[in-house]
Design an enzyme around this catalytic site. Structure first.
Site, PDB file in Angstrom:
ATOM      1  N   TYR A   1       0.844  -1.203   0.000  1.00 56.82           N
ATOM      2  CA  TYR A   1       0.000   0.000   0.000  1.00 56.82           C
ATOM      3  C   TYR A   1       0.880   1.254   0.000  1.00 56.82           C
ATOM      4  CZ  TYR A   1      -3.993  -3.083   0.932  1.00 56.82           C
ATOM      5  OH  TYR A   1      -4.955  -4.062   0.851  1.00 56.82           O
TER       6      TYR A   1
ATOM      7  N   PRO B   1     -16.077  -2.436   0.489  1.00 56.84           N
ATOM      8  CA  PRO B   1     -17.533  -2.650   0.599  1.00 56.84           C
ATOM      9  C   PRO B   1     -18.383  -1.651  -0.187  1.00 56.84           C
ATOM     10  CG  PRO B   1     -16.650  -1.772   2.660  1.00 56.84           C
ATOM     11  CD  PRO B   1     -15.469  -2.128   1.809  1.00 56.84           C
TER      12      PRO B   1
HETATM   13  N1  LIG Z   1      -7.222  -8.170   0.153  1.00 64.57           N
HETATM   14  C1  LIG Z   1      -7.340  -7.440  -0.938  1.00 64.57           C
HETATM   15  O1  LIG Z   1      -7.082  -7.909  -2.054  1.00 64.57           O
HETATM   16  C2  LIG Z   1      -7.794  -6.002  -0.813  1.00 64.57           C
HETATM   17  C3  LIG Z   1      -8.086  -5.260  -1.972  1.00 64.57           C
HETATM   18  C4  LIG Z   1      -8.509  -3.950  -1.821  1.00 64.57           C
HETATM   19  C5  LIG Z   1      -8.633  -3.396  -0.545  1.00 64.57           C
HETATM   20  N2  LIG Z   1      -8.337  -4.132   0.565  1.00 64.57           N
HETATM   21  C6  LIG Z   1      -8.483  -3.562   1.936  1.00 64.57           C
HETATM   22  O2  LIG Z   1      -9.787  -3.045   2.047  1.00 64.57           O
HETATM   23  C7  LIG Z   1      -9.722  -1.681   2.486  1.00 64.57           C
HETATM   24  C8  LIG Z   1     -10.890  -0.921   1.957  1.00 64.57           C
HETATM   25  O3  LIG Z   1     -10.782  -0.815   0.533  1.00 64.57           O
HETATM   26  P1  LIG Z   1     -11.337   0.469  -0.202  1.00 64.57           P
HETATM   27  O4  LIG Z   1     -10.636   1.680   0.257  1.00 64.57           O
HETATM   28  O5  LIG Z   1     -11.340   0.162  -1.655  1.00 64.57           O
HETATM   29  O6  LIG Z   1     -12.830   0.454   0.356  1.00 64.57           O
HETATM   30  P2  LIG Z   1     -14.073   1.378   0.382  1.00 64.57           P
HETATM   31  O7  LIG Z   1     -14.348   1.674   1.812  1.00 64.57           O
HETATM   32  O8  LIG Z   1     -15.122   0.664  -0.412  1.00 64.57           O
HETATM   33  O9  LIG Z   1     -13.695   2.714  -0.408  1.00 64.57           O
HETATM   34  C9  LIG Z   1     -13.046   3.783   0.196  1.00 64.57           C
HETATM   35  C10 LIG Z   1     -12.913   4.885  -0.824  1.00 64.57           C
HETATM   36  O10 LIG Z   1     -14.207   5.332  -1.173  1.00 64.57           O
HETATM   37  C11 LIG Z   1     -14.326   6.735  -0.923  1.00 64.57           C
HETATM   38  N3  LIG Z   1     -15.679   7.009  -0.432  1.00 64.57           N
HETATM   39  C12 LIG Z   1     -16.398   6.289   0.448  1.00 64.57           C
HETATM   40  N4  LIG Z   1     -17.609   6.849   0.619  1.00 64.57           N
HETATM   41  C13 LIG Z   1     -17.633   7.943  -0.171  1.00 64.57           C
HETATM   42  C14 LIG Z   1     -18.601   8.929  -0.447  1.00 64.57           C
HETATM   43  N5  LIG Z   1     -19.798   8.906   0.152  1.00 64.57           N
HETATM   44  N6  LIG Z   1     -18.311   9.898  -1.317  1.00 64.57           N
HETATM   45  C15 LIG Z   1     -17.113   9.948  -1.923  1.00 64.57           C
HETATM   46  N7  LIG Z   1     -16.123   9.035  -1.695  1.00 64.57           N
HETATM   47  C16 LIG Z   1     -16.396   8.054  -0.830  1.00 64.57           C
HETATM   48  C17 LIG Z   1     -13.278   7.028   0.125  1.00 64.57           C
HETATM   49  O11 LIG Z   1     -12.905   8.394   0.050  1.00 64.57           O
HETATM   50  P3  LIG Z   1     -12.680   9.239   1.398  1.00 64.57           P
HETATM   51  O12 LIG Z   1     -11.377   8.782   1.966  1.00 64.57           O
HETATM   52  O13 LIG Z   1     -12.669  10.643   0.913  1.00 64.57           O
HETATM   53  O14 LIG Z   1     -13.838   8.964   2.290  1.00 64.57           O
HETATM   54  C18 LIG Z   1     -12.156   6.095  -0.288  1.00 64.57           C
HETATM   55  O15 LIG Z   1     -11.411   6.659  -1.346  1.00 64.57           O
HETATM   56  C19 LIG Z   1      -8.348  -1.195   2.013  1.00 64.57           C
HETATM   57  O16 LIG Z   1      -7.885  -0.101   2.766  1.00 64.57           O
HETATM   58  C20 LIG Z   1      -7.518  -2.422   2.245  1.00 64.57           C
HETATM   59  O17 LIG Z   1      -7.141  -2.472   3.604  1.00 64.57           O
HETATM   60  C21 LIG Z   1      -7.926  -5.428   0.442  1.00 64.57           C
END
Ligand SMILES: NC(=O)c1ccc[n+]([C@@H]2O[C@H](COP(=O)([O-])OP(=O)(O)OC[C@H]3O[C@@H](n4cnc5c(N)ncnc54)[C@H](OP(=O)(O)O)[C@@H]3O)[C@@H](O)[C@H]2O)c1
Length: 305
Positions: free
Chosen positions: A52, A216
């Site tokens: 990351y 999610p």
């Molecule tokens: N094991 C794997 O292969 C794998 C793959 C991907 C991710 N992961 C893990 O899962 C975690 C979560 O993944 P993710 O960050 O993709 O998940 P997420 O919670 O689905 O998405 C977060 C992103 O969405 C934005 N967001 C959320 N609500 C919003 C809204 N109402 N309006 C505008 N933007 C919004 C956030 O921006 P803001 O920061 O501005 O709120 C952030 O950029 C990662 O940090 C990592 O630890 C694991």
């Protein structure tokens, strides 16, 4: 906030995890506020990976945690290993080197959890077993898990491992429901009936492996947030209306929808926004009715046979 075991690890882990994949976009001070906001709202579990921000997320987290008054032993730190440029690598050499790097960047002596990030076609389970035993005996990792693995991959590992697999990270959310679609459509000829994961949801429940849903709020990898996606307007509208009725946010309701599933999952949120972290942590415990859960599922364009 609810607290739970992670697989067979009898610990008090918060049901909501803060994923730090996007922390590399922040400063140390901002990272400290993010960690403190999470902890003040009951989130005590943080997810990382060596890749990351090419290590920057772990580094910022380590420095920010050190600058804060939060004690290392009061939180759980998880990291993942096994992705390299152009390949996956579960060799002993790569895993040992990666863990050393993560510990250094995170400024800690141990990881609470280490997960194998993405299946390596060339993995040798005997070698992984030896690596896990060594990391455990050296006190560098307490518990182990996997990510994006199907039941037979876990079975093969389990044939050799001396430690339990506690967690499996898989993408899951209202706009990414393959794990449950197939269960509704057993023996049907439609696309939803295609079993793409070998029945991983039921497998994990049978074997006491905690599913940690990642991204999610996203559609399939690379397609972005469902709230901005033209195919998920109805889902967004349903969630907004229901969230308003309940006095919570769409983001919190989304996590409540995941948590309503009896598999007792541990969703990983990735927001770095302090208000969103607070709202999710405060609203995610709301218990949805069966009717509400199905209404959200169907509003994402799913059908029932
Ligand atoms: N094991 C794997 O292969 C794998 C793959 C991907 C991710 N992961 C893990 O899962 C975690 C979560 O993944 P993710 O960050 O993709 O998940 P997420 O919670 O689905 O998405 C977060 C992103 O969405 C934005 N967001 C959320 N609500 C919003 C809204 N109402 N309006 C505008 N933007 C919004 C956030 O921006 P803001 O920061 O501005 O709120 C952030 O950029 C990662 O940090 C990592 O630890 C694991």
């Amino acid at each position: 906030m609810k607290y739970m075991n992670v697989g067979s690890a009898e610990i008090n882990a918060s049901q909501v995890v803060l994923g730090c994949m996007r922390m590399n976009e922040k400063t140390v001070d901002e990272s400290q506020s993010i960690i403190e906001t999470a902890v003040n709202n009951g989130i005590n579990f943080f997810d990382h990976a060596d890749i990351y921000g090419r290590g920057a997320s772990e580094e910022l987290f380590g420095q920010a945690l050190k600058n804060s008054e939060i004690k290392r032993e009061d939180i759980f730190i998880q990291s993942k290993a096994g992705i390299r440029k152009g390949m996956f690598d579960f060799s002993k050499e790569h895993l040992m080197t990666t863990v050393e790097g993560s510990l250094k960047r995170l400024q800690t002596d141990y990881l609470d959890f280490l997960l194998l990030h993405r299946p390596d076609a060339l993995y040798e389970p005997e070698e992984i077993a030896e690596t896990f035993d060594l990391l455990k005996s050296q006190g560098k990792v307490r518990y182990f898990g996997v990510s994006n693995q199907n039941p037979y991959q876990i079975e093969l590992l389990n044939k050799y491992l001396n430690v339990p697999i506690t967690a499996n990270q898989l993408q899951f959310g209202p706009a990414h429901t393959g794990m449950i679609d197939a269960g509704f459509n057993v023996n049907m000829l439609n696309d939803a009936g295609i079993n793409r994961d070998g029945g991983i949801l039921d497998y994990c429940r049978l074997h006491n492996i905690t599913i940690q849903p990642w991204s999610p709020y996203q559609v399939d990898l690379g397609q972005g947030l469902f709230i901005k996606h033209p195919d998920y307007k109805e889902l967004t509208q349903t969630l907004n209306e229901m969230a308003e009725e309940k006095g919570i946010t769409l983001e919190a309701l989304t996590i409540a929808w995941i948590n309503r599933h009896p598999a007792n999952m541990q969703p990983i949120i990735g927001t770095m926004n302090l208000d969103r972290i607070t709202a999710i942590a405060q609203g995610a415990d709301i218990q949805l009715s069966r009717e509400e859960w199905y209404k959200i599922y169907l509003s994402a364009g799913n059908t029932l046979p």
